[in-house]
Write a protein that holds these residues in place. Structure first.
Motif, PDB file in Angstrom:
ATOM      1  N   MET A   1       1.050  -1.169   0.064  1.00  0.00           N
ATOM      2  CA  MET A   1       0.031  -0.141   0.013  1.00  0.00           C
ATOM      3  C   MET A   1       0.947   1.215   0.038  1.00  0.00           C
ATOM      4  O   MET A   1       1.829   1.186   0.577  1.00  0.00           O
ATOM      5  N   ILE A   2       0.465   2.161  -0.800  1.00  0.00           N
ATOM      6  CA  ILE A   2       1.164   3.567  -1.050  1.00  0.00           C
ATOM      7  C   ILE A   2       0.749   4.395   0.010  1.00  0.00           C
ATOM      8  O   ILE A   2      -0.594   4.609   0.110  1.00  0.00           O
TER       9      ILE A   2
ATOM     10  N   VAL B   1       8.095   6.893  -3.552  1.00  0.00           N
ATOM     11  CA  VAL B   1       7.003   6.878  -2.895  1.00  0.00           C
ATOM     12  C   VAL B   1       7.397   6.119  -1.518  1.00  0.00           C
ATOM     13  O   VAL B   1       8.218   5.333  -1.366  1.00  0.00           O
TER      14      VAL B   1
ATOM     15  N   GLU C   1       5.981   3.113   0.790  1.00  0.00           N
ATOM     16  CA  GLU C   1       5.167   2.086   0.694  1.00  0.00           C
ATOM     17  C   GLU C   1       5.172   1.176   2.013  1.00  0.00           C
ATOM     18  O   GLU C   1       6.197   0.953   2.660  1.00  0.00           O
ATOM     19  N   TYR C   2       3.910   0.930   2.365  1.00  0.00           N
ATOM     20  CA  TYR C   2       3.854   0.085   3.791  1.00  0.00           C
ATOM     21  C   TYR C   2       3.554  -1.272   3.211  1.00  0.00           C
ATOM     22  O   TYR C   2       2.492  -1.463   2.715  1.00  0.00           O
ATOM     23  N   SER C   3       4.073  -2.416   3.914  1.00  0.00           N
ATOM     24  CA  SER C   3       3.880  -3.598   3.568  1.00  0.00           C
ATOM     25  C   SER C   3       2.977  -4.214   4.713  1.00  0.00           C
ATOM     26  O   SER C   3       3.680  -4.255   5.805  1.00  0.00           O
TER      27      SER C   3
ATOM     28  N   ARG D   1      10.588   3.808  -1.816  1.00  0.00           N
ATOM     29  CA  ARG D   1      10.798   2.954  -3.087  1.00  0.00           C
ATOM     30  C   ARG D   1      10.932   3.926  -4.106  1.00  0.00           C
ATOM     31  O   ARG D   1      10.159   5.084  -4.046  1.00  0.00           O
TER      32      ARG D   1
ATOM     33  N   ARG E   1       9.578   4.849  -7.356  1.00  0.00           N
ATOM     34  CA  ARG E   1       8.131   4.521  -8.169  1.00  0.00           C
ATOM     35  C   ARG E   1       7.891   3.361  -9.177  1.00  0.00           C
ATOM     36  O   ARG E   1       7.229   2.493  -9.482  1.00  0.00           O
TER      37      ARG E   1
ATOM     38  N   ILE F   1       7.590  -0.261  -7.930  1.00  0.00           N
ATOM     39  CA  ILE F   1       6.349  -0.596  -7.126  1.00  0.00           C
ATOM     40  C   ILE F   1       5.323  -1.192  -8.271  1.00  0.00           C
ATOM     41  O   ILE F   1       5.318  -0.811  -9.190  1.00  0.00           O
TER      42      ILE F   1
ATOM     43  N   ALA G   1      -0.202  -1.754  -6.127  1.00  0.00           N
ATOM     44  CA  ALA G   1      -0.035  -1.010  -5.024  1.00  0.00           C
ATOM     45  C   ALA G   1      -0.528   0.571  -4.911  1.00  0.00           C
ATOM     46  O   ALA G   1      -0.854   1.180  -3.864  1.00  0.00           O
ATOM     47  N   PHE G   2      -0.784   1.128  -6.263  1.00  0.00           N
ATOM     48  CA  PHE G   2      -1.266   2.421  -6.356  1.00  0.00           C
ATOM     49  C   PHE G   2      -2.761   2.308  -6.372  1.00  0.00           C
ATOM     50  O   PHE G   2      -3.412   3.445  -6.643  1.00  0.00           O
TER      51      PHE G   2
END
Length: 83
Positions: A1-2, A58, A60-62, A71, A73, A76, A80-81
């Motif tokens: 998730m971004i 961006v 990013e939450y994992s 990360r 862009r 990704i 995720a976007f």
């Protein structure tokens, strides 16, 4: 998730700075900034902030491993976007 940039800028500045420093350190194979002086490191932090603002980088939450990282862009997955 971004994590949207708008949400990122609401975080405490120390949190964002630490996230940026962690990203920058990961960009060097040996993990050392020994060759950079403080003004070069500050310039790298400013450049990273600008790239985040422009969307070139961006956050990013994992959810899988409950981690958060900056990360590039293009590295990704489009899902995720939310695309």
């Amino acid at each position: 998730m971004i994590v949207p940039y708008e949400a990122l800028i609401t975080l405490p500045s120390d949190t964002v700075s630490q996230l940026i420093k962690e990203y920058l350190l990961s960009q060097f194979e040996d993990g050392s900034f020994a060759d950079l002086d403080s003004s070069q490191f500050d310039a790298a932090i400013s450049a990273c902030k600008q790239k985040l603002k422009l969307g070139e980088l961006v956050v990013e939450y994992s959810e899988d491993d409950e981690s958060i990282a900056i990360r590039q862009r293009e590295h990704i997955q489009p899902t995720a976007f939310g695309e």
